[in-house]
Scaffold this motif. Structure first.
Motif, PDB file in Angstrom:
ATOM      1  N   GLY A  85      31.535 -74.741  -1.797  1.00 32.60           N
ATOM      2  CA  GLY A  85      32.250 -75.936  -2.246  1.00 32.60           C
ATOM      3  C   GLY A  85      31.712 -76.472  -3.553  1.00 32.60           C
ATOM      4  O   GLY A  85      32.462 -76.938  -4.415  1.00 32.60           O
ATOM      5  N   SER A  86      30.410 -76.400  -3.727  1.00 30.35           N
ATOM      6  CA  SER A  86      29.808 -76.839  -4.981  1.00 30.35           C
ATOM      7  C   SER A  86      30.254 -75.957  -6.135  1.00 30.35           C
ATOM      8  O   SER A  86      30.550 -76.441  -7.234  1.00 30.35           O
ATOM      9  CB  SER A  86      28.284 -76.828  -4.866  1.00 30.35           C
ATOM     10  OG  SER A  86      27.698 -77.248  -6.071  1.00 30.35           O
TER      11      SER A  86
ATOM     12  N   VAL B  67      33.078 -74.140  -6.226  1.00 23.56           N
ATOM     13  CA  VAL B  67      34.505 -74.400  -6.446  1.00 23.56           C
ATOM     14  C   VAL B  67      34.686 -75.727  -7.189  1.00 23.56           C
ATOM     15  O   VAL B  67      35.459 -75.813  -8.148  1.00 23.56           O
ATOM     16  CB  VAL B  67      35.271 -74.410  -5.100  1.00 23.56           C
ATOM     17  CG1 VAL B  67      36.681 -74.942  -5.269  1.00 23.56           C
ATOM     18  CG2 VAL B  67      35.309 -73.022  -4.507  1.00 23.56           C
ATOM     19  N   GLY B  68      33.967 -76.746  -6.771  1.00 28.80           N
ATOM     20  CA  GLY B  68      34.034 -78.040  -7.457  1.00 28.80           C
ATOM     21  C   GLY B  68      33.566 -77.946  -8.897  1.00 28.80           C
ATOM     22  O   GLY B  68      34.117 -78.597  -9.792  1.00 28.80           O
TER      23      GLY B  68
ATOM     24  N   ILE C 269      36.369 -76.351 -10.870  1.00 29.98           N
ATOM     25  CA  ILE C 269      37.464 -77.307 -11.062  1.00 29.98           C
ATOM     26  C   ILE C 269      37.105 -78.297 -12.169  1.00 29.98           C
ATOM     27  O   ILE C 269      37.915 -78.560 -13.063  1.00 29.98           O
ATOM     28  CB  ILE C 269      37.788 -78.031  -9.745  1.00 29.98           C
ATOM     29  CG1 ILE C 269      38.435 -77.069  -8.756  1.00 29.98           C
ATOM     30  CG2 ILE C 269      38.710 -79.232  -9.993  1.00 29.98           C
ATOM     31  CD1 ILE C 269      38.603 -77.645  -7.363  1.00 29.98           C
TER      32      ILE C 269
ATOM     33  N   SER D 144      31.616 -81.499  -5.378  1.00 26.27           N
ATOM     34  CA  SER D 144      31.124 -80.535  -4.394  1.00 26.27           C
ATOM     35  C   SER D 144      31.806 -80.743  -3.053  1.00 26.27           C
ATOM     36  O   SER D 144      32.205 -79.783  -2.384  1.00 26.27           O
ATOM     37  CB  SER D 144      29.615 -80.660  -4.227  1.00 26.27           C
ATOM     38  OG  SER D 144      28.955 -80.284  -5.396  1.00 26.27           O
TER      39      SER D 144
ATOM     40  N   GLY E 252      35.409 -79.626  -3.387  1.00 28.88           N
ATOM     41  CA  GLY E 252      35.445 -78.171  -3.348  1.00 28.88           C
ATOM     42  C   GLY E 252      35.230 -77.635  -1.941  1.00 28.88           C
ATOM     43  O   GLY E 252      35.882 -76.680  -1.519  1.00 28.88           O
TER      44      GLY E 252
END
Length: 96
Positions: free
Chosen positions: A43-44, A46-47, A50, A71, A74
């Motif tokens: 998630g971090s 992906v964030g 983004i 994060s 994400g």
């Protein structure tokens, strides 16, 4: 020793972000602590991608992980994608 410290910090950060994302996402997600940690780390990343895509880039050009909010966003996206992919693979296709 600095590398080991970085790995430990990423693991703890990933666990906290993963736990927060799982609490915010409705429904039940069946995953253990290791998967929750990997969820937070993914998630971090992906964030970070983004926020980089939106134009928030560090001055030196190096890729940095996202902040707490991105994060968690994400990680929520990763949870949604994983649950969506697992529901699609259960054979519940209702095509013609």
């Amino acid at each position: 020793m600095a590398t080991l410290g970085s790995i430990i910090v990423w693991a703890i950060f990933g666990l906290v972000v993963g736990l927060i994302a799982r609490m915010l996402y409705p429904g039940r997600q069946s995953m253990g602590l290791m998967m929750t940690m990997l969820l937070g780390i993914a998630g971090s990343l992906v964030g970070g991608f983004i926020s980089w895509g939106l134009g928030f880039r560090p001055e030196d050009g190096a890729f940095r992980g996202a902040g707490w909010i991105m994060s968690i966003v994400g990680a929520l996206i990763v949870v949604w994608l994983s649950l969506y992919a697992s529901s699609r693979g259960t054979g519940s296709y209702r095509g013609a």
